[in-house]
Scaffold this active site. Sequence first.
Site, short mmCIF file in Angstrom:
data_model
loop_
_atom_site.label_atom_id
_atom_site.label_comp_id
_atom_site.label_asym_id
_atom_site.label_seq_id
_atom_site.Cartn_x
_atom_site.Cartn_y
_atom_site.Cartn_z
N CYS A 196 -9.79 2.84 7.44
CA CYS A 196 -8.78 1.91 7.95
C CYS A 196 -9.34 0.85 8.88
O CYS A 196 -8.98 -0.33 8.79
CB CYS A 196 -7.64 2.68 8.61
SG CYS A 196 -8.08 3.59 10.11
N HIS A 255 -4.77 5.12 13.45
CA HIS A 255 -4.74 4.25 12.27
C HIS A 255 -4.84 2.81 12.76
O HIS A 255 -4.33 2.46 13.83
CB HIS A 255 -3.47 4.47 11.45
CG HIS A 255 -3.42 3.64 10.20
ND1 HIS A 255 -4.46 3.61 9.30
CD2 HIS A 255 -2.48 2.79 9.72
CE1 HIS A 255 -4.15 2.80 8.31
NE2 HIS A 255 -2.96 2.28 8.54
N ASP A 278 -1.29 -4.36 6.76
CA ASP A 278 -2.13 -3.16 6.67
C ASP A 278 -2.83 -3.15 5.32
O ASP A 278 -2.21 -2.92 4.28
CB ASP A 278 -1.27 -1.91 6.85
CG ASP A 278 -2.10 -0.65 7.00
OD1 ASP A 278 -3.32 -0.71 6.78
OD2 ASP A 278 -1.53 0.40 7.35
#
Length: 638
Positions: A196, A255, A278
């Site tokens: 991530c 995250h 994202d």
Amino acid sequence: MAQGLKVALTDLQSFRNNMQHHTEEISVDRLIVRRGQPFNITLYFRNRSFQPDLDNIIFVTETGDAVYLESEPQRQEYVMNDYGFIYQGNKNWIRPCPWNYGQFEESIIDICLKLLDKSLHFQIDPATDCALRGSPVYISRVVCAMINSNDDNGVLNGNWSEKYVDGINPAEWTGSVAILKQWHAMDCQPVRYGQCWVFAAVMCTVMRCLGIPTRVITNFDSGHDTDGNLIIDEYYDNTGRILTNKMKDTVWNFHVWNECWMDRKDLPSGYGGWQVLDATPQETSSGLYCCGPASVRAIKEGEVDLNYDTPFAFAMVNADCMSWLVYGGKEQKLHQDTHSVGNFISTKSIQSDERDDITENYKYGEGSPQERQVFLKALQKLKAGRTQGSHQGYDAQPSRPMTLSRDSPRSLATPSLRTSDVVQVSLKLKLLNPANMGQNISFALVALNMSSQFKDLKVNLSAQSLLHDGSPLPPFWQDTAFITLSAEEEKIHPCKIPYSQYSQYLSMDKLIRISALGEEMSCPEKILVNKIITLAYPGIMINVLGAAIVNQPLSIQVVFENPLLEPVADCVLTVEGSGLFKKQQRIIIGILKPQHRASITLKTVPFKSGQRQIQANLRSNKFKDIKGYRNVFVEFGL
């Protein structure tokens, strides 16, 4: 009648315009201008001079200011700054990871434009794609999908398997430039591998290069709600071990995503500004692996019916956690936690190396009436959206029915408890010493009897490594404690996990989850407490030897050590820094003896002035991400 003008030469005044538009670090030989700001060009005519009373020349340019930030310090940080920090670790131990964004490095702008041309949108309909490139909403979704490779030949392959022999361990990267240049050099084949923070960092580079204000955000205890009911279900056995075979939802230890600044003319007034994007491939959105842009204000207000993917983003910061005990084919509800998801939402401060906590941008204070009202509003909107069979972007499908009840019934629900059945004991896990890699982990189980009656406890303890996405590895340590407590008595049960016992079971994230599942002999209820620890490494130290001046030789000393009580092999040191090194430096170190300290001196010639940063990483066969950084101000010189 006067003869029409014939253009002989066009001077785009690239040097002057680029200086005024702050794009001179990209190039001074080609015109690169920013939205909403005037620029000058000069036309030279072949057949005669320009006559103002007779000639009329019309120029048409359309840029707009949909991404304009009024604050100059914000523009400097979120568009111009080519380095920063990505926050990792856990909510109790937050560490900055230095990163070289390098958006102005040589060829990066051409790679970013190539990335747009490689997108599925351009491949299917190039005319429409190019016509929409003036929209930051559109372009952000295109870039978001192209950073991962799940649908196309995007920049990065994601890998959470702990097996990286055919690529680079995600923890080893220290910058975006090497990744983007490798993708381009390999004929746009995905680079192996990313997770991530790597996806978010590379997206930050691309968006800043394209002139869209962007920052990298870390959310600690981040919810991944696969079924869209805003509940994260976690299942444990009677030793406190997480059951992976029942996992659908997860809580990521941390995250990382992006926020991009833009107008949202497609939404009601007031929902422009920072938008969540994202690029980590988790769920599809309109058929592609991308997420956003979701208005940060819409997330805070529970407006989950607004585009794009706002329900998924809402769950990342404000889902509830439900813990279940599984035994004898039955599931017993342990507790529902409304506070644990979405903590210490962090980004780098403006023109500072400090961490900025922006949690209040995403949600009202945990436990406040506003927070619960927003949560219930979001649930109502999701329920209405599912009933109508429509939703904007987010493709996750519910696998369980949703309910607005705070104690939703299950097929194996626990019967209502009498007052006498409620456990009046508190359990807490407490570290006794800092958790350093290579050393034993010392902690204590603290048990407190909050009643005036005698309590007889049995507590099962276990430890297992975690990946940062919340996935557990098999337990490597277990213990059982029998504790008797007099009225209002507190007892401490010390525990130790030797390095020799945990070392071979660690994930690259160096996360260990310690669980304690307690029961009082006369009460059917059970108590579950967890503690996640991150094992720390000593950082790399970087010393700049002398003044840093453009086009003048500069020596840089890098000091590093093996923190373990055993030798490590295959050691490689990488060093980079935009404006300081033309490319990433890779130095083979080989073997480091136990707790051995070493140093090397590198020579370079800075080629850009101003504030710069050096990033370094040391990897070996035992660890992958011992990192360090040093800020350097480079003088322009004569």
